[in-house]
Write a protein that holds these residues in place. Sequence first.
Motif, short mmCIF file in Angstrom:
data_model
loop_
_atom_site.label_atom_id
_atom_site.label_comp_id
_atom_site.label_asym_id
_atom_site.label_seq_id
_atom_site.Cartn_x
_atom_site.Cartn_y
_atom_site.Cartn_z
N ASP A 69 4.78 -1.12 -2.09
CA ASP A 69 3.72 -0.44 -2.90
C ASP A 69 3.46 -1.24 -4.00
O ASP A 69 4.63 -1.72 -4.88
CB ASP A 69 4.31 0.89 -3.31
CG ASP A 69 4.19 1.87 -2.15
OD1 ASP A 69 3.90 1.67 -0.90
OD2 ASP A 69 4.99 2.98 -2.41
N LEU A 120 -5.90 -0.68 -0.48
CA LEU A 120 -7.14 0.00 -1.06
C LEU A 120 -7.60 -0.98 -2.26
O LEU A 120 -7.06 -1.64 -2.98
CB LEU A 120 -6.43 1.17 -1.76
CG LEU A 120 -5.74 2.17 -1.02
CD1 LEU A 120 -4.36 2.06 -0.81
CD2 LEU A 120 -6.09 3.67 -1.53
N ASP A 143 -9.46 1.93 -5.12
CA ASP A 143 -8.76 3.40 -4.78
C ASP A 143 -9.29 4.00 -3.46
O ASP A 143 -8.77 5.03 -3.18
CB ASP A 143 -8.71 4.61 -5.81
CG ASP A 143 -8.04 4.32 -7.14
OD1 ASP A 143 -7.15 3.31 -7.21
OD2 ASP A 143 -8.59 5.06 -8.13
N LYS A 144 -9.94 3.25 -2.55
CA LYS A 144 -10.37 3.45 -1.51
C LYS A 144 -10.00 2.56 -0.53
O LYS A 144 -9.82 1.44 -0.50
CB LYS A 144 -11.99 3.45 -1.24
CG LYS A 144 -12.56 4.40 -2.31
CD LYS A 144 -14.15 4.19 -2.22
CE LYS A 144 -14.82 5.13 -3.07
NZ LYS A 144 -16.37 5.05 -3.42
N PRO A 145 -9.29 3.09 0.84
CA PRO A 145 -8.75 2.15 1.69
C PRO A 145 -9.64 1.36 2.38
O PRO A 145 -10.74 1.72 2.88
CB PRO A 145 -8.26 3.38 2.74
CG PRO A 145 -8.29 4.77 1.86
CD PRO A 145 -9.23 4.66 1.04
N THR A 187 -1.56 -1.50 -2.66
CA THR A 187 -0.99 -1.32 -1.50
C THR A 187 -0.25 -0.12 -1.37
O THR A 187 0.36 0.08 -2.36
CB THR A 187 -0.06 -2.62 -1.09
OG1 THR A 187 0.86 -2.71 -1.85
CG2 THR A 187 -1.06 -3.86 -1.49
N ARG A 188 -0.05 0.53 -0.13
CA ARG A 188 0.86 1.33 0.09
C ARG A 188 1.52 1.59 1.51
O ARG A 188 0.92 1.42 2.49
CB ARG A 188 0.01 2.77 0.05
CG ARG A 188 -0.51 3.37 -1.32
CD ARG A 188 1.01 3.69 -2.33
NE ARG A 188 0.44 3.96 -3.62
CZ ARG A 188 0.72 3.14 -4.63
NH1 ARG A 188 0.78 1.83 -4.28
NH2 ARG A 188 0.33 3.33 -5.86
N ASN A 238 -10.39 -0.58 5.70
CA ASN A 238 -10.10 -0.69 7.35
C ASN A 238 -10.00 -2.13 7.62
O ASN A 238 -9.12 -2.52 8.56
CB ASN A 238 -11.04 0.37 7.91
CG ASN A 238 -10.91 1.76 7.74
OD1 ASN A 238 -9.93 2.21 7.26
ND2 ASN A 238 -11.95 2.17 7.40
N GLU A 278 -1.36 0.34 4.02
CA GLU A 278 -3.09 0.31 3.52
C GLU A 278 -3.06 -0.45 2.58
O GLU A 278 -2.02 -0.80 1.67
CB GLU A 278 -3.10 1.78 2.99
CG GLU A 278 -3.46 2.98 4.17
CD GLU A 278 -4.07 4.08 3.33
OE1 GLU A 278 -4.86 4.63 4.05
OE2 GLU A 278 -3.57 4.58 2.44
#
Length: 240
Positions: free
Chosen positions: A28, A66, A69-71, A11-12, A73, A64
């Motif tokens: 995070d 992830l 390592d890919k968001p 998470t970010r 949506n 976000e």
Amino acid sequence: MNQTPTTILRTRGLEVGYGGRPVLSNFDFDLRPAEVLCLIGHNGAGKSTLLKTLFGLVRRQRGEVLLDDKPMNMLEPRALTAAGISLVPEGRGIFPGLTVAETMKLGLWSAGVAAEERADRLAWVMTVLPALGQFYQRRAGTLSGGQQQMVSIGRALLSRPRCLLMDEPSIGLAPKLFQDLLQPIRQLQKDSGMAILLVEQNVKEALKISDRVVVMKSGAIIREAVPEELSDNAKLMELY
């Protein structure tokens, strides 16, 4: 050339709340492949909210999530299950009027396992948790707490996940029974490289099977450590 993802879930700047009250703010966090991460902290720290958000049960306001390592949506439980994420919910979440066999049949359908693969998938789960066979035709409402938790774990494994989220699996269980439940899962994790995110109040027992520990307080991470650094009760009390 494809690079191996450094995290399975991350998470970010995550923000999640209820009724306008923030629970997680600018949060995070990361779960690495093939690790058992124990998430601890006082009641209300936001641990269960994080798990529910990661599994798409609670909507995020900002930030976000992830996967590899890919968001992501769209966070929705069925899509996450298909991506290899599975949840053992707090309180077990089983239907007391269904037999274990019926629960597993429903779980196979819910996980989207193809009809021709269901027998093999169920057989695999039974090799991980062979004790399920001892009460397979009984209604879940007649089972002990430990047996019900085993059913909940078995149902979560039906999708053969690469990441297992476990929310307070020790509730109502004696420490030895908790370990008896977790040891087969730890062995499966070692054999398969599955990642596990474990939210737990029974810290002493949870640390026995963990690789890394994250301590939360009031919706924030206040400490990251390896289990050996928190083996002293006095050190744990300082964090709470």
